[in-house]
Design a protein around this motif. Structure first.
Motif, short mmCIF file in Angstrom:
data_model
loop_
_atom_site.label_atom_id
_atom_site.label_comp_id
_atom_site.label_asym_id
_atom_site.label_seq_id
_atom_site.Cartn_x
_atom_site.Cartn_y
_atom_site.Cartn_z
N ILE A 23 0.87 -1.18 0.00
CA ILE A 23 0.00 0.00 0.00
C ILE A 23 0.91 1.23 0.00
O ILE A 23 1.54 1.56 1.02
CB ILE A 23 -1.02 0.02 1.17
CG1 ILE A 23 -1.97 1.22 1.09
CG2 ILE A 23 -0.35 -0.06 2.51
CD1 ILE A 23 -2.94 1.18 -0.05
N PRO A 24 1.04 1.88 -1.16
CA PRO A 24 1.93 3.04 -1.26
C PRO A 24 1.59 4.14 -0.24
O PRO A 24 0.42 4.36 0.10
CB PRO A 24 1.70 3.53 -2.69
CG PRO A 24 1.32 2.28 -3.44
CD PRO A 24 0.46 1.52 -2.45
N GLY A 25 2.63 4.80 0.23
CA GLY A 25 2.51 5.80 1.29
C GLY A 25 1.52 6.92 1.01
O GLY A 25 0.93 7.47 1.94
N MET A 33 -11.17 2.03 4.31
CA MET A 33 -10.72 0.70 3.89
C MET A 33 -10.94 0.46 2.40
O MET A 33 -10.22 -0.32 1.78
CB MET A 33 -11.43 -0.39 4.70
CG MET A 33 -11.09 -0.37 6.18
SD MET A 33 -9.31 -0.52 6.46
CE MET A 33 -9.17 0.45 7.93
N GLN A 34 -11.92 1.11 1.81
CA GLN A 34 -12.15 0.95 0.37
C GLN A 34 -11.00 1.55 -0.44
O GLN A 34 -10.64 1.01 -1.49
CB GLN A 34 -13.49 1.57 -0.04
CG GLN A 34 -14.66 0.78 0.49
CD GLN A 34 -16.00 1.36 0.06
OE1 GLN A 34 -16.09 2.48 -0.40
NE2 GLN A 34 -17.04 0.57 0.21
N ILE A 35 -10.42 2.62 0.05
CA ILE A 35 -9.26 3.20 -0.63
C ILE A 35 -8.06 2.26 -0.49
O ILE A 35 -7.35 1.99 -1.47
CB ILE A 35 -8.94 4.61 -0.10
CG1 ILE A 35 -10.04 5.57 -0.54
CG2 ILE A 35 -7.57 5.09 -0.57
CD1 ILE A 35 -9.94 6.97 0.01
N PHE A 36 -7.85 1.72 0.71
CA PHE A 36 -6.78 0.74 0.88
C PHE A 36 -6.97 -0.44 -0.07
O PHE A 36 -6.04 -0.87 -0.75
CB PHE A 36 -6.72 0.21 2.31
CG PHE A 36 -6.28 1.21 3.34
CD1 PHE A 36 -5.55 2.34 3.01
CD2 PHE A 36 -6.60 1.01 4.67
CE1 PHE A 36 -5.15 3.25 3.98
CE2 PHE A 36 -6.20 1.91 5.64
CZ PHE A 36 -5.48 3.03 5.30
N ILE A 44 3.55 -2.82 -6.98
CA ILE A 44 4.23 -3.90 -7.69
C ILE A 44 3.37 -4.51 -8.79
O ILE A 44 3.88 -5.05 -9.76
CB ILE A 44 4.70 -5.00 -6.70
CG1 ILE A 44 5.66 -5.96 -7.38
CG2 ILE A 44 3.53 -5.73 -6.08
CD1 ILE A 44 6.39 -6.87 -6.42
N ALA A 45 2.05 -4.41 -8.64
CA ALA A 45 1.12 -4.99 -9.62
C ALA A 45 -0.06 -4.02 -9.79
O ALA A 45 -1.11 -4.21 -9.17
CB ALA A 45 0.65 -6.36 -9.17
N PRO A 46 0.11 -2.98 -10.61
CA PRO A 46 -0.91 -1.94 -10.72
C PRO A 46 -2.31 -2.44 -11.08
O PRO A 46 -3.30 -1.82 -10.71
CB PRO A 46 -0.37 -1.02 -11.81
CG PRO A 46 1.11 -1.23 -11.79
CD PRO A 46 1.30 -2.67 -11.42
N SER A 69 6.39 -0.50 9.49
CA SER A 69 5.51 -1.31 10.33
C SER A 69 4.05 -0.97 10.14
O SER A 69 3.22 -1.28 10.98
CB SER A 69 5.90 -1.12 11.80
OG SER A 69 5.76 0.24 12.16
N ARG A 70 3.70 -0.36 9.01
CA ARG A 70 2.33 0.12 8.82
C ARG A 70 1.30 -1.00 8.86
O ARG A 70 1.38 -1.97 8.13
CB ARG A 70 2.22 0.94 7.55
CG ARG A 70 2.50 0.18 6.28
CD ARG A 70 2.39 1.07 5.06
NE ARG A 70 3.43 2.08 5.07
CZ ARG A 70 3.95 2.63 3.99
NH1 ARG A 70 3.53 2.29 2.80
NH2 ARG A 70 4.88 3.54 4.08
N GLU A 71 0.34 -0.81 9.72
CA GLU A 71 -0.77 -1.76 9.86
C GLU A 71 -1.67 -1.73 8.62
O GLU A 71 -2.41 -2.68 8.36
CB GLU A 71 -1.58 -1.40 11.10
CG GLU A 71 -2.61 -2.42 11.48
CD GLU A 71 -3.30 -2.08 12.79
OE1 GLU A 71 -4.17 -1.19 12.77
OE2 GLU A 71 -2.95 -2.68 13.81
N GLN A 72 -1.59 -0.66 7.84
CA GLN A 72 -2.43 -0.54 6.65
C GLN A 72 -2.11 -1.60 5.60
O GLN A 72 -2.96 -1.93 4.78
CB GLN A 72 -2.29 0.85 6.02
CG GLN A 72 -2.80 1.97 6.89
CD GLN A 72 -1.71 2.60 7.75
OE1 GLN A 72 -0.72 1.97 8.11
NE2 GLN A 72 -1.89 3.87 8.10
N ALA A 73 -0.90 -2.16 5.61
CA ALA A 73 -0.52 -3.15 4.59
C ALA A 73 -1.40 -4.40 4.68
O ALA A 73 -2.03 -4.78 3.69
CB ALA A 73 0.96 -3.48 4.68
N PRO A 74 -1.48 -5.08 5.83
CA PRO A 74 -2.38 -6.23 5.87
C PRO A 74 -3.85 -5.83 5.74
O PRO A 74 -4.66 -6.60 5.20
CB PRO A 74 -2.08 -6.89 7.22
CG PRO A 74 -1.38 -5.86 8.03
CD PRO A 74 -0.70 -4.95 7.07
#
Length: 166
Positions: A23-25, A33-36, A44-46, A69-74
């Motif tokens: 999830i780019p910065g 969450m819909q934006i995430f 890596i895979a647009p 350590s961003r929690e947004q990734a998972p």
């Protein structure tokens, strides 16, 4: 809330997939969450979120989720509909963040191709790949499976508190 076994189509990634490509910065200023979900794996895979289907599985190499350590990734992966992540290894903080948000994962070194349909059995610590066999992974300890079953750490704690009140 955790489904087991998890059967889904594979999205294959390599080693050292960091949280900045998950999830780019530039999307971290929101809590939507819909934006995430719409931008998961964009670095890596647009086309990932246009092609991924609910229930798909990410299979990766070593050190998945390294970087910040961003929690947004998972959260991005989970809300994009990915049912599970299987990797040779995970960055420690990503691993725990995934458990905390209720994203199932397993460390396993498996042979598969992108598009294969695989079966991940978290309770047995196994991944079944049709035509290639059963691969044994690291079975999660029961207390982590309990957190995943309850949908993540917050839901797990709420459940425990409600049980204490009874």
């Amino acid at each position: 809330m955790m489904k087991n076994p998890i059967i889904g189509r594979v999205w294959k990634f390599g080693d050292d997939i960091d949280t900045d490509v998950i999830i780019p910065g530039k999307y971290l200023r929101t809590k939507d969450m819909q934006i995430f979900a719409a931008h998961a794996m964009e670095g890596i895979a647009p086309e990932f979120t246009k092609k991924a289907k609910p229930g798909d599985i990410i299979v990766a190499g070593e050190n998945f989720g390294c970087g910040s350590s961003r929690e947004q990734a998972p959260l991005a992966i989970k809300h994009a509909g990915i049912a599970c992540v299987v990797a040779k290894s995970f960055a420690r903080i990503f691993f725990r963040n995934a458990i905390n948000v209720g994203l199932p994962l397993m460390e396993a070194d498996i042979e598969c191709q992108e598009g294969d349909e695989i079966e991940v059995d978290l309770l047995k610590g196994e991944v079944r790949v049709p035509g290639k066999g059963v691969f044994v992974g690291n079975k999660l300890p029961d207390f982590l499976l309990d957190i995943l079953t309850d949908g993540g750490l917050v839901s797990h704690r709420k459940k425990a508190q409600n049980e204490q009140k009874e």
